[in-house]
Design an enzyme around this catalytic site. Structure first.
Site, mmCIF file in Angstrom:
data_model
loop_
_atom_site.group_PDB
_atom_site.id
_atom_site.type_symbol
_atom_site.label_atom_id
_atom_site.label_comp_id
_atom_site.label_asym_id
_atom_site.label_seq_id
_atom_site.Cartn_x
_atom_site.Cartn_y
_atom_site.Cartn_z
ATOM 1 N N ASP A 115 -34.217 -16.508 15.032
ATOM 2 C CA ASP A 115 -33.439 -15.648 15.928
ATOM 3 C C ASP A 115 -32.505 -14.755 15.130
ATOM 4 O OD1 ASP A 115 -34.205 -16.483 18.655
ATOM 5 O OD2 ASP A 115 -33.476 -18.445 18.003
ATOM 6 N N SER A 172 -37.039 -23.277 17.208
ATOM 7 C CA SER A 172 -36.025 -22.291 16.847
ATOM 8 C C SER A 172 -35.043 -22.893 15.859
ATOM 9 C CB SER A 172 -35.270 -21.820 18.092
ATOM 10 O OG SER A 172 -34.117 -21.111 17.685
ATOM 11 N N ASP A 182 -38.676 -18.746 25.999
ATOM 12 C CA ASP A 182 -37.620 -19.057 25.036
ATOM 13 C C ASP A 182 -36.310 -19.263 25.777
ATOM 14 O OD1 ASP A 182 -35.914 -19.213 22.852
ATOM 15 O OD2 ASP A 182 -36.158 -17.120 22.243
ATOM 16 N N GLY A 194 -28.094 -20.820 21.646
ATOM 17 C CA GLY A 194 -28.953 -21.968 21.912
ATOM 18 C C GLY A 194 -28.269 -22.919 22.876
ATOM 19 N N MET A 199 -37.747 -14.335 28.455
ATOM 20 C CA MET A 199 -36.553 -15.148 28.172
ATOM 21 C C MET A 199 -36.220 -16.024 29.381
ATOM 22 S SD MET A 199 -35.551 -14.562 25.078
ATOM 23 C CE MET A 199 -34.073 -15.566 25.181
ATOM 24 N N HIS A 248 -37.601 -13.247 16.253
ATOM 25 C CA HIS A 248 -37.124 -12.764 17.546
ATOM 26 C C HIS A 248 -35.890 -11.918 17.276
ATOM 27 C CE1 HIS A 248 -35.201 -13.957 21.700
ATOM 28 N NE2 HIS A 248 -35.512 -12.680 21.637
ATOM 29 N N SER A 290 -32.808 -26.684 20.651
ATOM 30 C CA SER A 290 -32.089 -27.963 20.755
ATOM 31 C C SER A 290 -33.031 -29.122 21.066
ATOM 32 C CB SER A 290 -30.964 -27.860 21.787
ATOM 33 O OG SER A 290 -31.370 -27.161 22.924
ATOM 34 N N MET A 304 -32.954 -9.850 18.273
ATOM 35 C CA MET A 304 -31.995 -9.485 19.322
ATOM 36 C C MET A 304 -31.017 -8.506 18.688
ATOM 37 S SD MET A 304 -31.724 -13.312 20.840
ATOM 38 C CE MET A 304 -32.506 -13.944 19.354
ATOM 39 N N HIS A 363 -39.503 -20.235 14.661
ATOM 40 C CA HIS A 363 -38.874 -19.139 15.403
ATOM 41 C C HIS A 363 -37.515 -18.825 14.776
ATOM 42 C CE1 HIS A 363 -38.213 -16.896 19.243
ATOM 43 N NE2 HIS A 363 -36.955 -17.287 19.136
ATOM 44 N N MET A 396 -29.743 -12.040 15.334
ATOM 45 C CA MET A 396 -28.769 -11.487 16.289
ATOM 46 C C MET A 396 -27.751 -10.657 15.524
ATOM 47 S SD MET A 396 -28.010 -14.778 18.704
ATOM 48 C CE MET A 396 -29.305 -15.952 19.153
ATOM 49 N N GLY A 414 -28.733 -14.985 23.189
ATOM 50 C CA GLY A 414 -27.470 -14.997 22.439
ATOM 51 C C GLY A 414 -27.090 -16.357 21.887
#
Ligand code: DX5
Ligand code: ZN
Length: 219
Positions: free
Chosen positions: A31, A6, A171, A140, A133, A62, A194, A64, A29, A33, A138
């Site tokens: 994210d 990610s 994830d 990491g 999930m 992904h 991370s 969100m 990946h 948001m 929201g």
């Protein structure tokens, strides 16, 4: 066993170099948001379009976001090879999955930790992947929720019964300490932010995670 680092944990000022750093991964990946479906705000379609031009690996988006019915298919149209929407936000998940596939991407559906699998099991024929999930979406760097393994096992059982090649992604909080239990529960695509970008050597972390996931599975 596939690893999808990610980039949420990468250096946002150097995303091309950060993608190059994990070119041994199976996916990247991304994210997305929107500060509505989740409290955080990251990036959107214009940035994904730029990443698609330079990424050495296919992009796993992904989303969100609110109203994925309207906003998810353009990510597939832009060239993302896997597009994940949240079922909690979708108005018509069947039609949405079909629209994503029609643009040539794998259609994937995500479930937040509080969302049960059983009511959605009948959607499997429309899907290429289910994302379970293992943190509240929201941010990491959160702690892994081991209790979600029960859901991973339930999805794996549905996939086994249904047949075909449907992947199960986890994830959130996935690391060398937690990836084996995910693989044992039936996951086969592992997102790690991370644990990859926080490591001394991101590529090495990817290889180590894949080796751990591969070594512990007897399905
Ligand atoms: C969280 C995101 C994750 C996040 C994972 O909402 O969906 O992809 O980047 O980060 P780690 O691996 O640090 O938990
Ligand atoms: Zn994610």
């Amino acid at each position: 066993m596939q690893i999808s680092p990610s980039i949420l944990s990468a250096d946002f000022a150097n995303l091309q170099a950060e993608l190059e750093a994990v070119k041994n991964a199976d996916w990247a990946h991304v994210d997305v948001m929107d500060a509505h479906f989740v409290p955080n705000l990251t990036l959107g379609l214009p940035v994904v379009e730029s990443l698609l031009k330079v990424s050495p690996v296919p992009i796993d988006c992904h989303l969100m976001i609110q109203d994925p019915d309207r906003w998810a298919p353009p990510y597939a149209e832009a060239g993302a090879k896997s597009v994940t929407f949240h079922v909690e936000a979708a108005h018509d998940p069947v039609q949405l999955a079909r629209n994503i596939r029609a643009q040539g991407a794998r259609a994937s559906m995500a479930l937040k930790p509080g969302t049960p699998w059983a009511p959605y099991a009948e959607l499997l024929p429309e899907l290429d992947m289910v994302l379970v999930m293992t943190v509240e979406p929201g941010f990491g760097g959160q702690s892994f929720m081991a209790e979600q393994m029960e859901k991973v096992r339930a999805v794996r059982e549905s996939v086994r019964r249904h047949g075909g090649e449907i992947w199960i992604q986890v994830d959130g909080g996935v690391s060398a300490a937690t990836i084996e239990q995910c693989a044992q529960a039936g996951a086969d695509v592992f997102v790690a932010g991370s644990a990859v970008y926080g490591a001394q050597n991101a590529a090495q972390a990817v290889d180590e995670l894949r080796a751990l996931a591969t070594s512990c599975v007897h399905r």
